[in-house]
Write a protein that holds these residues in place. Sequence first.
Motif, PDB file in Angstrom:
ATOM      1  N   UNK A 231      49.112  35.827  36.267  1.00  0.00           N
ATOM      2  CA  UNK A 231      48.941  35.271  34.908  1.00  0.00           C
ATOM      3  C   UNK A 231      47.340  35.064  35.617  1.00  0.00           C
ATOM      4  N   UNK A 232      46.353  35.113  35.355  1.00  0.00           N
ATOM      5  CA  UNK A 232      45.059  34.914  34.836  1.00  0.00           C
ATOM      6  C   UNK A 232      44.433  33.456  33.695  1.00  0.00           C
ATOM      7  N   UNK A 233      43.747  33.326  33.458  1.00  0.00           N
ATOM      8  CA  UNK A 233      43.567  31.319  32.984  1.00  0.00           C
ATOM      9  C   UNK A 233      42.554  32.753  32.014  1.00  0.00           C
ATOM     10  N   UNK A 234      41.176  33.662  32.142  1.00  0.00           N
ATOM     11  CA  UNK A 234      40.640  34.195  31.181  1.00  0.00           C
ATOM     12  C   UNK A 234      40.315  35.175  32.105  1.00  0.00           C
ATOM     13  N   UNK A 235      38.778  35.850  31.293  1.00  0.00           N
ATOM     14  CA  UNK A 235      38.453  37.243  31.804  1.00  0.00           C
ATOM     15  C   UNK A 235      37.426  36.687  33.291  1.00  0.00           C
ATOM     16  N   UNK A 236      36.832  35.736  32.638  1.00  0.00           N
ATOM     17  CA  UNK A 236      36.422  35.098  33.941  1.00  0.00           C
ATOM     18  C   UNK A 236      36.831  35.424  35.192  1.00  0.00           C
ATOM     19  N   UNK A 237      38.295  34.857  35.348  1.00  0.00           N
ATOM     20  CA  UNK A 237      38.687  34.550  36.354  1.00  0.00           C
ATOM     21  C   UNK A 237      39.567  36.244  36.644  1.00  0.00           C
ATOM     22  N   UNK A 238      39.869  36.714  35.732  1.00  0.00           N
ATOM     23  CA  UNK A 238      40.776  38.196  35.833  1.00  0.00           C
ATOM     24  C   UNK A 238      39.536  38.734  36.810  1.00  0.00           C
ATOM     25  N   UNK A 239      38.677  38.768  36.052  1.00  0.00           N
ATOM     26  CA  UNK A 239      37.204  39.469  36.544  1.00  0.00           C
ATOM     27  C   UNK A 239      36.654  39.869  38.513  1.00  0.00           C
ATOM     28  N   UNK A 240      37.675  37.962  38.398  1.00  0.00           N
ATOM     29  CA  UNK A 240      36.992  37.232  40.269  1.00  0.00           C
ATOM     30  C   UNK A 240      38.212  37.453  40.772  1.00  0.00           C
ATOM     31  N   UNK A 241      39.031  37.694  39.978  1.00  0.00           N
ATOM     32  CA  UNK A 241      40.497  37.970  41.086  1.00  0.00           C
ATOM     33  C   UNK A 241      40.613  39.392  41.478  1.00  0.00           C
ATOM     34  N   UNK A 242      40.080  40.371  40.819  1.00  0.00           N
ATOM     35  CA  UNK A 242      39.983  41.799  41.122  1.00  0.00           C
ATOM     36  C   UNK A 242      38.650  42.026  41.718  1.00  0.00           C
ATOM     37  N   UNK A 243      38.069  41.715  41.679  1.00  0.00           N
ATOM     38  CA  UNK A 243      36.762  41.580  43.007  1.00  0.00           C
ATOM     39  C   UNK A 243      37.339  40.985  43.843  1.00  0.00           C
ATOM     40  N   UNK A 244      38.130  39.940  43.691  1.00  0.00           N
ATOM     41  CA  UNK A 244      38.387  39.619  46.217  1.00  0.00           C
ATOM     42  C   UNK A 244      39.805  40.114  46.293  1.00  0.00           C
ATOM     43  N   UNK A 245      40.420  41.227  45.136  1.00  0.00           N
ATOM     44  CA  UNK A 245      41.254  41.621  45.931  1.00  0.00           C
ATOM     45  C   UNK A 245      40.683  43.011  46.303  1.00  0.00           C
TER      46      UNK A 245
END
Length: 386
Positions: A231-245
């Motif tokens: 789970x991601x807390x928000x759009x900013x967190x989701x985008x950054x997570x995907x970038x790191x992955x």
Amino acid sequence: MSSTHQSKIAMVAGETSGDMLAARLLSGLRPRLPDAHMHGIGGPHMAEYGFASDWPMDKLSVRGLFEVLVHYREISGIRKQLTQQLLIEKPDVFIGVDAPDFNLDMEVKLKQAGIPTMHYISPSIWAWRGGRIKKIAAAVSHMLVIFPFEEQIYKDAGIPATYVGHPLAQVIPLEIDTNAAREELGLDPRFKVVAILPGSRISEIKYNTEAFIRTAKILLERDPHLQIVVPMAGNKQRSYYIKLVVAAKLEGVPVLLIDGRSHTAIAAADVVLVASGTASLEVALFKKPMVIAYKMMEASWQILKHMGYQPWIGLPNILARDFVVPEFLQSAATPLAMADALWEQLNSDQLQSSLKERFTEMHHTLLRDTANISAQAVIDVIAQHR
């Protein structure tokens, strides 16, 4: 409170968990003060109760000594502006919700000016930096504490305090419907589920994501039928997570990435890999086996690792006064170590049963009518200073 005076209540919550905790207080306070003007810094959960945020809450959602330094000028500027505004406005009460490094300095100045100040959630003076209680005494008119052992600490120091229970203990049910959570997420009921919670702060996602997803990769190699939910807390967190992955070339690891609904993900899980913090207590209240891990900037770690008073960092272990679940910090938080610990929990019925029993006892200890107890404490403080 019956009065023609329109109450003014100022609050500051600095991150997602604080927003949720403050909203619980407001759920008890708003019906008692329906016309009160409530403002400061907060998030969407507080806004549901008519709270107006003068700055975006994510401006304060920074963690780690050196990370804070990078944003210090902006954060300091916000605090200075808000303090000046409140000194002119003179609200009936100021409530700092967690974020002690931001709030306590404000509270000192406001209290000196005759504005009653409350702090909701004690800084972890029982874990590290115990000398802060002197500053707290200068800053806080009344402390609201969420763990039962904290109330006496403050009373012994001459600081009025009220144990209000932990709001999450009331939000999270005593009995968890795992099947319903899996159905909501579209998960296959035949196969086991691992929830991965790298954190809600950008800095947490930065340091935890790669190791956490590499852990999932190892688990999937052992059991390809495992279902991994992130789970991601928000759009900013989701985008950054995907970038790191993508940067770590781990996009091929099959995970179900969901927006919000962290409680649903935890409820659906057989085991959870969670970043240390409030989320680890949430997992305990859901009665789920877990592995607690945390990584941060190395320079911050070298300073912080010498400052603790206790052998535990995870809230479930601190409350139990024991290593009931494994903790892996910094260099020890390797994918293989975390995967091995999670694998043991996945495959031990005895361990799962034992943890459920311990966490159920913990839940009962923390369960109070938090919204109304905390709201009444606020009402009493306002009345005492009128």
